[in-house]
Structures are given as structure tokens and as C-alpha cells.
Scaffold this active site. Structure first.
Site, PDB file in Angstrom:
ATOM      1  N   THR A  13      -2.242  15.891  43.671  1.00 56.02           N
ATOM      2  CA  THR A  13      -2.608  15.078  44.838  1.00 56.02           C
ATOM      3  C   THR A  13      -3.896  14.296  44.660  1.00 56.02           C
ATOM      4  O   THR A  13      -4.148  13.352  45.400  1.00 56.02           O
ATOM      5  CB  THR A  13      -2.749  15.976  46.090  1.00 56.02           C
ATOM      6  OG1 THR A  13      -3.718  17.005  45.785  1.00 56.02           O
ATOM      7  CG2 THR A  13      -1.428  16.613  46.463  1.00 56.02           C
ATOM      8  N   GLY A  14      -4.715  14.679  43.702  1.00 54.38           N
ATOM      9  CA  GLY A  14      -6.008  14.017  43.512  1.00 54.38           C
ATOM     10  C   GLY A  14      -5.891  12.678  42.807  1.00 54.38           C
ATOM     11  O   GLY A  14      -4.792  12.184  42.545  1.00 54.38           O
ATOM     12  N   GLU A  39      -3.570  25.588  47.330  1.00 58.29           N
ATOM     13  CA  GLU A  39      -2.881  26.315  48.404  1.00 58.29           C
ATOM     14  C   GLU A  39      -2.746  25.462  49.666  1.00 58.29           C
ATOM     15  O   GLU A  39      -1.729  25.471  50.346  1.00 58.29           O
ATOM     16  CB  GLU A  39      -3.674  27.589  48.755  1.00 58.29           C
ATOM     17  CG  GLU A  39      -3.481  28.725  47.791  1.00 58.29           C
ATOM     18  CD  GLU A  39      -2.010  29.155  47.719  1.00 58.29           C
ATOM     19  OE1 GLU A  39      -1.269  28.969  48.697  1.00 58.29           O
ATOM     20  OE2 GLU A  39      -1.593  29.638  46.650  1.00 58.29           O
ATOM     21  N   ARG A  40      -3.831  24.718  49.963  1.00 55.39           N
ATOM     22  CA  ARG A  40      -3.883  23.901  51.169  1.00 55.39           C
ATOM     23  C   ARG A  40      -2.741  22.884  51.218  1.00 55.39           C
ATOM     24  O   ARG A  40      -2.222  22.549  52.275  1.00 55.39           O
ATOM     25  CB  ARG A  40      -5.239  23.184  51.212  1.00 55.39           C
ATOM     26  CG  ARG A  40      -5.603  22.515  52.502  1.00 55.39           C
ATOM     27  CD  ARG A  40      -7.116  22.197  52.509  1.00 55.39           C
ATOM     28  NE  ARG A  40      -7.588  21.803  51.184  1.00 55.39           N
ATOM     29  CZ  ARG A  40      -7.448  20.591  50.652  1.00 55.39           C
ATOM     30  NH1 ARG A  40      -6.855  19.643  51.346  1.00 55.39           N
ATOM     31  NH2 ARG A  40      -7.911  20.315  49.450  1.00 55.39           N
ATOM     32  N   CYS A 152     -13.428  10.338  29.553  1.00 57.30           N
ATOM     33  CA  CYS A 152     -12.972   8.951  29.590  1.00 57.30           C
ATOM     34  C   CYS A 152     -13.810   7.998  28.765  1.00 57.30           C
ATOM     35  O   CYS A 152     -13.277   7.182  28.009  1.00 57.30           O
ATOM     36  CB  CYS A 152     -12.874   8.455  31.027  1.00 57.30           C
ATOM     37  SG  CYS A 152     -14.296   8.848  32.059  1.00 57.30           S
ATOM     38  N   GLN A 179     -20.003   2.636  33.608  1.00 60.21           N
ATOM     39  CA  GLN A 179     -18.746   3.295  33.936  1.00 60.21           C
ATOM     40  C   GLN A 179     -18.284   3.025  35.365  1.00 60.21           C
ATOM     41  O   GLN A 179     -19.088   2.973  36.303  1.00 60.21           O
ATOM     42  CB  GLN A 179     -18.912   4.799  33.683  1.00 60.21           C
ATOM     43  CG  GLN A 179     -19.276   5.086  32.235  1.00 60.21           C
ATOM     44  CD  GLN A 179     -19.339   6.566  31.899  1.00 60.21           C
ATOM     45  OE1 GLN A 179     -20.177   6.976  31.117  1.00 60.21           O
ATOM     46  NE2 GLN A 179     -18.463   7.373  32.463  1.00 60.21           N
ATOM     47  N   GLU A 205     -22.445  13.698  31.282  1.00 58.62           N
ATOM     48  CA  GLU A 205     -21.674  12.686  30.544  1.00 58.62           C
ATOM     49  C   GLU A 205     -22.265  12.392  29.172  1.00 58.62           C
ATOM     50  O   GLU A 205     -21.531  12.257  28.185  1.00 58.62           O
ATOM     51  CB  GLU A 205     -21.626  11.408  31.372  1.00 58.62           C
ATOM     52  CG  GLU A 205     -20.651  10.377  30.862  1.00 58.62           C
ATOM     53  CD  GLU A 205     -19.227  10.647  31.324  1.00 58.62           C
ATOM     54  OE1 GLU A 205     -18.991  11.659  32.011  1.00 58.62           O
ATOM     55  OE2 GLU A 205     -18.343   9.848  30.981  1.00 58.62           O
ATOM     56  N   HIS A 245     -14.299   1.270  31.806  1.00 59.23           N
ATOM     57  CA  HIS A 245     -15.616   1.652  31.292  1.00 59.23           C
ATOM     58  C   HIS A 245     -15.998   0.687  30.173  1.00 59.23           C
ATOM     59  O   HIS A 245     -15.204   0.467  29.240  1.00 59.23           O
ATOM     60  CB  HIS A 245     -15.580   3.075  30.721  1.00 59.23           C
ATOM     61  CG  HIS A 245     -15.496   4.154  31.755  1.00 59.23           C
ATOM     62  ND1 HIS A 245     -15.507   3.921  33.119  1.00 59.23           N
ATOM     63  CD2 HIS A 245     -15.438   5.522  31.628  1.00 59.23           C
ATOM     64  CE1 HIS A 245     -15.433   5.077  33.765  1.00 59.23           C
ATOM     65  NE2 HIS A 245     -15.388   6.057  32.894  1.00 59.23           N
TER      66      HIS A 245
END
Lengths: 361, 361, 361, 361
Positions: A13-14, A39-40, A152, A179, A205, A245
Site C-alpha cells: 500500500t505504500g 495488520e491495519r 536509489c 535527490q 544516505e 535523482h
């Protein structure tokens, strides 16, 4: 037509999960079997559980799919892509590997482990050889295991560096990155922090650039990784760009090279033969431009459907040998696309559960 | 109360000219006598001739002033600030100097000439000593002459470098800049080029950083400039920021220094005593911050009313010795404020027409 | 010199709380006695508890102040400014009023209550008369009570509307806003949502504009508010601007008025005499510009130190009578500055605890 | 396979010209025969003459094409798309029409002429009937003539309005636009004017919205245009968005309608049957979204490959009847794509030189 391999996404979902969905929802080799999240979200329709943040909308075929929990027992596929945040990725990915699943991970947790491959298919496919040792050492059953891709900005840099390291041997390098905000996920960077601003710091990073690049540019001999011997320093900055980037590089070589030789080497490079012609492979992993003010994220980020790195401004460096600018799509080549390409490579090699017998040449 | 010195602005209607107006319209030592611009503007009210681009509005006292032509005969003041574009600055500034006027110039045309001082008051005020030689060599009458200040990103860098060069001796440096759009003047950078984008190229900028910095950090001996012996490489980038150039620096010293020593040296530095306490001097030319993600242009650009450079992230450099980030206001410290400070220094030294006899201590 | 009145800030660490700190840390009438925030922050140094998001740094004098809990017992001052989020403001503000504290609130919770004044000092100071009734009805002891200011975009609109409503009687109005990201607090709007984008929705905002404006433009008679009788419709949009809400207005009047009459009325308006010359009052509450493309947030937001609303483009409306554009600083005039001005008005009226006897004329 | 129709572009090197090139370089019905531009560009290779401003690069097949002068004698095609600036479009377009060429124009010069069609294929294809009268009145030989499309923000609004006007009859409307910078061409809006800013003024734009919309929503009877009888007011604003104009609309109808009826009408609308299924037609000219915060330019601008208008937030209007938000791609649907769609419609109708005999059904 060969049967497609069933795959799942952990953290579907992210922001990175959504990038995976864009790449996988109509993939020729993979069939998206499980959308797993916290879980949510478990039990909800995907369209309800995910706040879709990119362009367009949730693919029609996935809107009504029920999200499952990110637990081995709840996920059917034997191959899972992990878009999990590093805060939870360590534990969950390990649980999947122990349950015999092959995990293709974006998270930083296991990248630098001595028995975990950190791979860009065009650059160091041989590193995948460590998987057997990993399974043996950690007791993963069957095809269980963890394969990672790099941070990345490191991926963007290493695609431009690999051809040069192979031919001229890089000794020293300065890296300065600018970035995009999508690299921080969603909600990520607050607009009050970045509108019309530069933030000269991205937590952890610089260290990732300074270490992960050496692992990937290094060798794999006698079952062990031998990091490249390059002195590296990195400056990492966040800029108000959505995707892409930009990386400024100054390079010193073992074998002296002119800007013309560098440009020609990059132009000629096709990457490891194993990685050519995969479904997600770009026509060219590195594209060299002669325009005086390119690459630019807004204009070049979609080159090779986001899988090519664009290099420009190859010129003499007054301090080392040559300097140049590289730019690539951080959520495609630098994240979800990197994992998908790793999976395609494994499928071609017959090392992915379900890919046996040369089914995916 | 001492009589103020009458000054003029060449190129008063453009972006840099407007910065001069902000700094000079109620200056304690200088009186704004002439607003000079191109033939096209001459004769118009200033408020009609200039498209005011910054905040607020044209100062009330200047709205109705008639713009004059940028020719020596049309300008009354003996001291002129040049905000001219380099395309025309060469010829016009020379004409003013030949007419006996002292020109304080922002343009690049004469900066690297062997008899023209390129000065930051806190750093190299002694370079002004070349003026006599300049007058003799070029036959400028009376107080005629040309004094220049450096390119905007170079000034920001040099203010952070000077204290370190003085104490540790810089041998090598890597510079990567992220520069604000105001550095390109008005109309300058089209919004379609920079919204959500990075342009990894600014014409001629890298060369300026690589040469002007050495002249200012160098010495002046026996009537000649001796550039500093530093190997420099610069990467210059345009970013979607209004004001404030951010500069990433990696430094190698002759005398090894730790990040702590570097931070302490910068904190203690007050610049040349001659430059302290001038009307436009900031309380501190360099401010060091311990915040992990500063300096930032949006949050720090007005430090010291735009005349301080803010340095942060002083840390070990794995390739050279120390790396850090410097940021300063490109149109104030990096342009108009630089010229005004040079003029104030000359006034204190009694070298500005009208400043004789210690009138401006 | 009169003794300053001790005041506290509830929610001192958040974005609006920081705006209060900018306005109050060296206020001539008020002394900042308490910085209150959530349990999580209580006990910490302010500099550690707050992530400072605007320009510059935490005022030196407040860096080491210990944050206290936002409970009546922990706060010494009898006057508190509430920068609390509406999720918690309802309960906490009520607790403070019941403890005899006078609360000046930015939160929406009580704005539309029939016994709570919603005040802009220049517009409807008479509404403060309801305080006695509020205390009686709710049993607040001593000087306990709640005084509110409106939503940020509504305040900007109402300052432009009030002079016109007073003279011509507004019957109908269209409102279209373009609101800055700072209006959503911090972290507030994710950069991925707003970079190069417009979000045509701000939760609850249109309703606030459509109701709060009528209460403030309305009367207060016989102990009751009489909302103005205006048909209003609002379109509220978020745009990638840091500070400054821009409001497009089309207006229909009871008494027909030309654009010239409207501009002249706005130019002549000084606001209620009670509100003139307070420490935070701007020289003019409304400034009218003739520039064809102003007001603009970036160029006009600091007019009157952020307390003036700038109106421009007053022109004929083909559908109603007149249209115009108003712009004001949403976190100064539209939030913290609004509460501070209300407190100053109450101090002048002798209605603030500690202001008795004409101490603050 | 039918022979493709040869077409040319006038003003091929500018921003709108480049949009035409994107749409036409591999068009199924049209063959790009001439790239015409100013004298200054004539004779150069297209890749040298045009500064390519969008993503990617000049299509390979056009890089070496020689640019010709924008004069009838230098252009071979009988159909030309005009991307000319209005400063020169008047004269040049007329010259082409007089030379017997059919001109499909984006420029405003002839839009409101009583014998010039101003057309959106889905809305008012019947207006093309005026072409014969135009030819007769102006003495254009053969298939010479001028067909125009409207201003970019007007097209976006009218596509949302047309279905509602057809069913409920719009009486009054309030329009507030937030327009992308690409609408101003290149170099267009200086970044110093728009970064983090809103400009509440676009020269001439409000007048265009207030007049062109009525012509397109009106009728064509007995050889004359009858503008729709709608009272309109428009507020036009420039915002820091690259592509996509957002339009807030409040609507009052002759026949009262609920938000549900409005949404359902928009959803059901397919536009005039003549315009369905053309090569550049989107699947749906209007898309209705239920998301509470959509449409958004960054997320919806490419709907229908930039040819669909996305409508959201359909809700009750407290002053008129219904309010909503419409958004569309200003350089595709609002400019080049509009002209191309007009040409496709004419080809289907057999009214384009070379399209006779039902060759393009």
C-alpha cells in the site's frame, strides 16, 4: 505460453509498493497473487487500503483485491517483493525466507551482509552465486532466501560507474547528489521543508553511497564479496523534484582516460549479457547525451521507461580525471524496477521457484 | 554629521540594480544620486522604467527619479556601482574609469585582469593596493578605476574557505553548487525549465569558481597577484530556489585538520579587521550551525541581513580531510552587497572620492 | 513603564505556536511566561521540544525554557493563546476557561457558538460584549472566557469585505481561494501531494468561509449575534505557496457601486477606531494596489509586517457588480497575529486580567 | 491503406509547435510534410532550430528536416496547423487561406469573427457549416479557410459545461482558473515570478473565457452564430504547475438540477456522434471522479492521453445551483490536440483537402 510465476508484494500500500504494482500488474512473466501490508490494512479492498499517490488510479483489476497480512502464512506466492520500511523489514523478510520464500528486497537491512547478494543485473549478476551459501548458513528451506537491491541514489551512480570501473579502474570518486522527494516515501518530506528549498542532508544516505557502491562494483570470489578499492566521498541533498535523482561525479582512474574515452565507453556498454532483453530491461542501461545542459530529471526521468540512467556533461576534471552527471528514476530503476529486474534475471537463470527448465529465456 | 558620498548605479533597472537600490536607498554613508540604465529607459520615471521583481515596491523616494543614460557625461556621481550585464559592462565600465569615476563592478569582464582587484573585504582587502598600478598602467585620471567582486557562488564558497586556507592551507577541493534562480537575473530562467527540475549546467560558472576563488585566496606581492595553489573542481547546478546558493565542499589541507578544528576555526573567524563594523558588515561573516540539516536557503538566507554565510554539516571526508556545506544570499552577499561592502571599505580607507580625511571610520 | 501582562501559549511547539513565539517573544505589553504543549514535550527544553520550521532559529531567550503541560494547573499566566489542534482544543480550552483563564483561540471548536465572540478588531470589536453573557451562562469564574479568531482564509476575505459591506451592503459573493501550505500546519501537506500541483479541496474550509464570514460581518444586538444576510459560495484550493492566501472575490451589492467607488472605499478605510495604533496593528489594515498583476503572495505577504491585507484588480464583474483579489499572510494576520491583536484590543479596553485602569492605552 | 493527408505546421519550433509535433509525427491519417517557422529558423535542421522543451527528444524522423519559411509559397501541404503567436498569426494565417490552404489555428486573432468557426468537435461540430460562407465572403479559393479552436482554459471549461448546458440550460456561471505555466509558451513565465507564488492575472484571459465560451455553447442558425445567453464572470490565475489548467465553476441553471443529476449527466455524455472514435478522441471526453480531492493537474493531466477533461467535487452551490472542479491538459486538449481533433473531424466529414470520398471514416 508458459505459466506465469505467482508473486506477492510486501508493503503493497505504500509508495514503493505502488511502484511495484505499476510494474507488475500486467507483467508477462509474473502474476500478482498477493498484496500484503500491515495488520491495519489486512482485509480491506486494495483501493480502500492504499492512498494512491502517483498519476492515474489503482489498476482496475486490483481495486477489489483483499489485502492480506505481511506474514508467510497469509501469502500464497513463493516469490515476494519487499517494499517494507526498514523499521519492520528486517524481521518480516527473515520470516519469509525461513518459510522458504524468495524475498527480493528494497530495504537496507540485509544489503551489506556477507552472504546476501546486492545486485544490479547489468553489473554484478555473479553475486547471486552467494545464495546457496546463504541458504546453507541460515538454514533457509527450499528456495528461501534474500536478494537485495541498493539504495536509489547508489544504483543511479553505479550504473554510470560500472562500465568505467571495468575498463579504467576507478581509484577515487566524489559524489554529490540532488535527490527527489519521492525517495523519502509518502507522506515523506513535508512541503514546508522543501518548497523552494534545498535540504543538505538525508539520514544515512551518504554512508549507503559510500559502502553499497563498493560492494556492487567489487568482486565475488571463493564465496566471498571483495569490495572495490575506491576512495569515495558523498554529499547527499534533497531538492524539490518529484522523481529523478541527479548525481554529480568526479572520477580518478587507475588507467588514465580522457572524457572522449569515457563517453565512448559508456555509449558502448550494454551490461552483462545475462541481463539483456529481460521484460523490464531498457534498450540501453546507460544513455549518453551531448546536450550541454542534460540530463535533467523532468525531461529525462522516463528514458527507457524509467530504467535507463542518462549521463551527460562528460568533461575533464581539473582535480581528478573526468567529471560527469548521471540521472535516473529513483522509484523505478532505483527501487521497484530494480527488484523486478533482479527477479527476471533469477527467472532466466532458472533460480526462481517456478522458473525451472529454461521456461523464461 | 559627515556629508554623504554621492553614488550612482549603472544598470539600475535590472535585477541586480534593484538589489543595489534596496541596499543604498537609505544608506548612512552613500547618497543615491544617479539611476542609470540603457537608452531605452533613459528619461523615464524609475517606477515606470523598472519592473520591480522582489518583495514590496520601489522605495517611495525613488519612484519619480528620472533614469539617465549609462554614460559618463550623464552621471554626476564620482562613484558608480555597476549592475551591468557582461555583454555591455566591458565597454561602459571602461568609459567610466577613463572619465575618472571609480567603478565597483559585479560583472565578470575585468575580474581576472592582472591589475584589477577582486575583493571580499573580510578576505583580501590588501588586493586594493593594485589600484595605483591600474591607474598608472591604464591612464585613468584622478580617482578613476575598477574594483570588482566575484561571482555569486564563488563569494559564498570563499568566505567559508578563507579562514581554513589561512590556518590549514587548502590543497585540494571539490565544489558542488545548487544555485538559486535569482542568480540568473530577470527574466532569467524560464519556469518551464526549472519547476520541479534541476539543470546541471550554468554557462561559464564552473570556470569562474575554479579561477576566481584562487585569485581571492591568493596573495598580492610586489604589485602582482599570486593565485592560491589549490587543485579545484566544480560542479554547478541550478535548482528551483528563489534566493540562496548552497555549496557542498570537500577539502584537503596541507596541515591535517579535524572537523572539530575546522568548525572551531570558522566560529572564531572575524575576517580582516579593516572590514569589521562597516555599515553593511554582518555581525559575523561566517556562522556555524550544529543543526544536522542546515544550512538551508529558505531558512538561513537572511542571516546577517543576507551578508553572512552559514556553514553546517562539518564532518570527516573519507577521501580528503573534511567536508561541509556553505550557503549564502547570492544577490546580497554574492552581488550587490559585495560591491557596497567594497565601497564602504574604500571609504574607510579614504580611497573613495569624497572620503578623504578619515571621514568614515 | 507599565508592568507587562504575563501570557502563555498552548500548543507552543507546533507551527502556529511558533508563529505566536515570533510575535510575542519581545512584545511591549505581554511577557511570555508559559510555553505549554503535550505531555510528550512537557519537561523538555523548548529548543529540544520544538522542530523550528520557519526562518532563523528559536529566540535565544526561549531556547532553555522548560515546556509545561497544557493543563490549567501547570500554567501560571491568566491569559493564554491557544495554537492547539482542533482535535484537542475543545476540551483543553474549556478547562482553562473554567479555571478562570482567558483563552484567545485559533481553533475552530467554539467559533460559531452563540456566546463566543469571533473577532477581528478592526471589523467587529463590539462582539466582545458577549463575554459577560458567556461567563454567566457557562459559569466561568473571574476573567475566564474564550475569544476566537476566524479561519485564516476567512480573515483575509473579511478584511477586504468589511469596508464594502459597511458602505454598500453585500448581497451575494463568490469566493475562490488559493491557499498556502503553511495553513495546514507541520508536517501538514506532503510534498508529493503539492509540488507542481493544485489540490482543489481543503477539508471543512469552504463551510468555514461560508459561515464564519457571516458571523463577523453581522451584528451583535440585545446579547445575540445576527449573521449578515449574504448568499456566499466558496471554492477552496491548496497551491504550492509557502505563506499567503490569495482570495478571488465577485461581489453583488445592495447599493450599486462602481469599481472606482469600491477602490476608494477600501483605500479610505481605517477600521474601527478602537483597533488603531495597537502594537500589532498595521499602518493600514487594507492596502489597495493599482499594479495589474498584484497582490501576489511572494511579493506582498509581508505588507504591514504580515498584518495588512492587500487588495488589487478591482474591476467590474459582468455577473454581479465588482470583482477583486485579496491576499494576506495566513499564519500572521490569519492566525497568531489575529489572536495577539484581539488580546491587545482587550488590554486597551481593560478587559484582560492585569490590564485594568487604562494601563494600555 | 488510404493515402495519408499531407499537413504542415506554422510556428513549428515554439512550445505549441512542439506539441503539434508530438501529436502528428506518427499520426495515422496525417503526414507531416512541412515544418515552417520564422525567417530566422528557415533553412536550419529542425533539431538545430528548435529548443526542445518537453520530455525526451525531437523525434528521430524529424531531426534533419529542413525548416521552411511560414509563407504559402514555401509550404507544400494544403492543410496547415497554426501554432503562431497572435502577434504574427493574423497576417500569416490570412495569407495561407488566400492561397487556398486550410488553416487550423490556435491563435486568438480570428476566433470571434462572425464567419470563422470556433469548434470543439464533441460540442459544436455544426459550426463548421460557416466555412462556405467564409470562403465566399472572403474570396478564399478552393479549400482555403480558417478554422479555430478556443483558448486553453475555455476549452477545459466548455467540455464540462456543454453537457450541462444541453440538458439544464446554464444561466449564470462563475469561473475561477488556476493555470499552468506552459499556457504562456516558452520562455514564457520567468521562474522568479512564479516559484512559490500565484499571479492573479493573465493578460486578456478573462475576456476570452467570458466570450469564447458563449460562442461555442451557442448555436449556428441561418448562417449566423447565436451566442449562448449566459452571464459569466471569470477570475484567471497563474500557478506554479507545469501542465493542466484547473477550473472552479459555480453554475446556475434554467432547469433546476441537483449535484447527482449533474454528475450523472456528465458521466453519460459522449459528445457529438461525429466526434467519436477519431484517432485523437479520448475514450470519454469528460471523466467524473468521486475522489474528494481530485481532479489534480499532476495526477490527472494525462487522462485520455491528455484529451479528457476530468471533473470532480460536484456539489451543491449555496448561491447558484451546483459547483464543481474541471481540469484538463492545456497544451494537448487545450491547444495542439484541439486543432488536430478539428482536422480529424473535417477529414471524416470529407471537408479536408485529400479526404474526399469517405476515405477517413
Amino acid at each position: 505460453m508458459t505459466k506465469r510465476i505467482r508473486v506477492g508484494i510486501l508493503g503493497a500500500t505504500g509508495a514503493v509498493g505502488q511502484s511495484f504494482i505499476r510494474l507488475l500488474h500486467d507483467h508477462p512473466w509474473f502474476e500478482l497473487a498477493d498484496l500484503a501490508a500491515s495488520e491495519r490494512s489486512a482485509g480491506k479492498r486494495y483501493a480502500d487500503a492504499a492512498r494512491w499517490i502517483g498519476g492515474g488510479a489503482v489498476p482496475e483489476s486490483l481495486r477489489d483485491v483483499r489485502v492480506v497480512a505481511a506474514e508467510p502464512g497469509a501469502v500464497q506466492a513463493d516469490v515476494v517483493f519487499s517494499a517494507l520500511d526498514s523499521g519492520v523489514a528486517g524481521e518480516i523478510e527473515m520470516a519469509f525466507a525461513r518459510a522458504g520464500k524468495l524475498v527480493l528486497s528494497n530495504a537496507r537491512n540485509y544489503r551489506m551482509e556477507p552472504d546476501v547478494p546486492l545486485v544490479i543485473p547489468e553489473v554484478n549478476p555473479g553475486h547471486l552465486g552467494v545464495l546457496e551459501r546463504q541458504r546453507a548458513a541460515r538454514g533457509f528451506p527450499g528456495t528461501g532466501g534474500i536478494v537485495t537491491n541498493a539504495n536509489c541514489s547508489t544504483i543511479v551512480a553505479v550504473l554510470a560507474l560500472a562500465p568505467l570501473h571495468q575498463r579504467f579502474g576507478i581509484e577515487k570518486m566524489f559524489v554529490a547528489t540532488m535527490q527527489a522527494v519521492s525517495g523519502a516515501g509518502y507522506p515523506g518530506v513535508p512541503s514546508l521543508d522543501i518548497l523552494g528549498n534545498v535540504i543538505p542532508h538525508i539520514s544515512g544516505e551518504e554512508e549507503k553511497v559510500e559502502t553499497e557502491s563498493l560492494k556492487m562494483l567489487g568482486g565475488y570470489r571463493d564465496g566471498a564479496f571483495v569490495p572495490a578499492s575506491i576512495a569515495v566521498t558523498a554529499h547527499c541533498n534533497r531538492v524539490p523534484v518529484e522523481n529523478g535523482h541527479t548525481v554529480c561525479l568526479s572520477l580518478g582512474f587507475r588507467v588514465r582516460a580522457t572524457p572522449e574515452q569515457v563517453a565512448e565507453t559508456l555509449r558502448a556498454w550494454e551490461g552483462d549479457a545475462l541481463a539483456r532483453g529481460l521484460p523490464t530491461s531498457p534498450a540501453r542501461p546507460v544513455i549518453v547525451t551531448d546536450e550541454p545542459d542534460r540530463p535533467q530529471p523532468r525531461r529525462d526521468v522516463d528514458a527507457g521507461r524509467g530504467m535507463s540512467v542518462v549521463v551527460g556533461r562528460v568533461r575533464r576534471d581539473p582535480l581528478l580525471d573526468v567529471k560527469l552527471v548521471a540521472m535516473g528514476h529513483n522509484t523505478v530503476r532505483g527501487a521497484a524496477g530494480a527488484s523486478v529486474l533482479n527477479a527476471e534475471l533469477l527467472a532466466r537463470m532458472g533460480r526462481l521457484p517456478g522458473s525451472e527448465g529454461g521456461a523464461f529465456p
